[in-house]
Write an enzyme that holds these catalytic residues in place. Structure first.
Site, PDB file in Angstrom:
ATOM      1  N   HIS A 100       0.608  -1.620   0.035  1.00 28.42           N
ATOM      2  CA  HIS A 100       0.035  -0.212   0.249  1.00 28.42           C
ATOM      3  C   HIS A 100       1.173   1.225   0.109  1.00 28.42           C
ATOM      4  O   HIS A 100       1.968   1.084   0.426  1.00 28.42           O
ATOM      5  CB  HIS A 100      -1.068  -0.392   1.128  1.00 28.42           C
ATOM      6  N   ASP A 103       2.130   1.863   3.538  1.00 28.90           N
ATOM      7  CA  ASP A 103       2.951   1.095   4.383  1.00 28.90           C
ATOM      8  C   ASP A 103       4.782   1.299   3.760  1.00 28.90           C
ATOM      9  O   ASP A 103       5.038   0.993   4.386  1.00 28.90           O
ATOM     10  CB  ASP A 103       3.765  -0.323   3.715  1.00 28.90           C
TER      11      ASP A 103
HETATM   12  C1  XLS Z   1      -7.783  -6.678   4.337  1.00 33.36           C
HETATM   13  C2  XLS Z   1      -7.064  -6.950   2.768  1.00 33.36           C
HETATM   14  C3  XLS Z   1      -5.739  -6.104   2.409  1.00 33.36           C
HETATM   15  C4  XLS Z   1      -5.618  -6.211   1.351  1.00 33.36           C
HETATM   16  C5  XLS Z   1      -4.537  -5.547   1.141  1.00 33.36           C
HETATM   17  O1  XLS Z   1      -7.873  -7.740   4.524  1.00 33.36           O
HETATM   18  O2  XLS Z   1      -6.932  -8.216   3.158  1.00 33.36           O
HETATM   19  O3  XLS Z   1      -4.553  -6.603   3.503  1.00 33.36           O
HETATM   20  O4  XLS Z   1      -5.382  -7.468   1.048  1.00 33.36           O
HETATM   21  O5  XLS Z   1      -5.730  -3.254   0.868  1.00 33.36           O
END
Ligand code: XLS
Ligand code: NI
Ligand code: NI
Length: 439
Positions: A100, A103
């Site tokens: 993201h 991150d």
């Molecule tokens: C949350 C999601 C997230 C997505 C990316 O539950 O799994 O991690 O994969 O935003």
């Protein structure tokens, strides 16, 4: 300077190995169904859990020991963290990673500063990609953590928040494009609602459709050719997430004329929360021509939330790979470990044990699935079970040659339907066990 000085590149040692820092099943160059394991599985490591997860929970702060991280939200720390991340990706022989925007790079005091921070970190991401050959499976935006997104992003009641989110997606698309990202993911985040007393659901859904069209249009403009993906999830953080499961997502995509631009990123724990199996979600998406990628993890059947654990269950990985092979593979997608080590597994080496266990479980799952397919027993059973559709009245129905009148006449002439045959579920479950035993 190495962050993991005591760990070398993880090597394949075979099933008899007792070394927890070796692969027992993942042998990247081994050929399965005419393709290398590496190309089938396209493993990817997530930046968020692996490099930003601290192990905090609602009852206490983080426990993770990460000696390379100074704990600050500075750009320098973020850039340094990238080098460590790529050391781990390389040592695990993972060909891909995913992030993201938030991150990898810190939120600034305003939008312009956030963009500047993102650029500064993307520079190091690019350098490290070029140095190591590790590629970006997908980028995405975190449109759920910042308080501005309390009511959602694309589905917010606040139009300015929609505009802010759109600005972040624009930037993240540019950087994903610049880094050669092969996909771009939209997971709903807070796109959903808690209570209909304060919610205009139709308006929110319409706006979500508009938002995704804007992303498609802009991708075209900048020449981004990666695959767009939606990641279904039924609950958490909101009570009703709009993208609740694969079928709901397909309906949304068709209702808003987006089906040509999106596929699905299916996550195991999300399937469980939706009251489905991973196999179900994969088979549904695959059947609609929309299987894009997977977020590989597992939940805990005794808990009702997204625990994001590393998958180690051979039944789960074999069933997952069986569906992926059935639907022709993952294309530009991958097996992305959207999984985190437990709070109690706080040492850096645990990141290695966790990924090795997951990669091995998927490699063995791939081999089991290939054995199931080579033997053709399940396939034959299914084709025999549906044989009545291959000729006679079944073939006429499927060819659209008959309606209710012809069918009634057919049955009046015949008097009664042919007898049923057994579904043999228990026998087939035992047959499946044989492949688990044999591989
Ligand atoms: C949350 C999601 C997230 C997505 C990316 O539950 O799994 O991690 O994969 O935003
Ligand atoms: Ni996910
Ligand atoms: Ni999840």
């Amino acid at each position: 300077m190495s962050a993991f000085p005591d760990i070398d590149t993880i090597q394949y040692e075979g099933p008899d190995s007792d070394n927890p820092l070796a692969f027992r099943w993942y042998n990247p160059d081994e050929i399965v169904e005419g393709k290398t394991m590496k190309d089938h599985l396209r493993f990817s490591i997530v930046y968020w859990h692996t490099f930003r997860g601290t192990g905090s929970d609602p009852f206490g702060p983080g426990t993770a020991v990460r000696p390379w991280d100074d704990g600050s939200d500075s750009v320098d720390n973020a850039r340094n963290r990238v080098r460590v991340a790529f050391e781990l990706f390389e040592k695990l022989q993972a060909p891909y990673y995913a992030f993201h925007d938030r991150d990898v790079s810190p939120e600034g005091s305003d939008l312009a500063e956030s963009h500047k921070n993102f650029d500064a970190v993307a520079e190091v991401l690019k350098e490290e990609q070029q140095r190591s050959g590790v590629k970006l499976l997908w980028g995405t935006c975190n449109l759920f953590s910042h308080p501005r997104y309390m009511h959602g992003a694309a589905t917010s009641c606040n139009a300015d928040v929609f505009a802010y989110a759109a600005s972040e997606v624009k930037k993240c698309l540019e950087i994903t494009n610049e880094l050669g990202g092969e996909n771009y993911v939209f997971w709903g985040g807070r796109e959903g609602y808690q209570n209909l007393y304060n919610t205009d659901m139709k308006r929110e859904l319409d706006n979500l459709g508009r938002f995704l069209h804007m992303a498609v249009d802009y991708a075209k403009k900048i020449g981004f050719e990666g695959q767009f993906l939606i990641e279904p999830k039924p609950k958490e953080p909101t009570k009703h997430q709009y993208d609740s499961d694969a079928a709901a997502c397909m309906n949304f995509l068709r209702a808003y004329d987006l089906e040509d631009h999106f596929k699905l990123n299916i996550e195991t724990n999300h399937a469980t929360l939706a009251g489905h199996t991973m196999m179900h979600e994969l088979d549904y998406a695959g059947g609609q021509g929309a299987l894009g990628s997977i977020d590989a993890n597992t939940g805990d059947l005794l808990l009702g939330w997204d625990t994001d654990q590393f998958p180690t269950d051979y039944y789960l990985t074999a069933q997952t790979m069986l569906m992926i092979l059935k639907h022709g593979g993952l294309g530009s997608g991958g097996v992305n470990f959207d999984a985190k080590v437990r709070r109690e597994s706080f040492e850096p080496v645990d990141l290695f044990y966790a990924h090795i266990g997951g990669m091995d479980a998927f490699a063995k799952g791939l081999k089991i699935a290939a054995a199931v397919r080579a033997d053709k027993k399940l396939e034959q059973f299914v084709s025999e079970r549906y044989a009545s559709w291959d000729s006679g009245i079944g073939a006429k129905i499927e060819a659209g040659k008959v309606g209710l009148e012809e069918l009634q006449q057919y049955m009046l002439d015949k008097g009664n339907s042919d007898p049923n045959t057994s579904g043999r579920q228990e026998m087939l479950e035992a047959v499946f066990n044989r492949y688990i035993d044999r591989v």
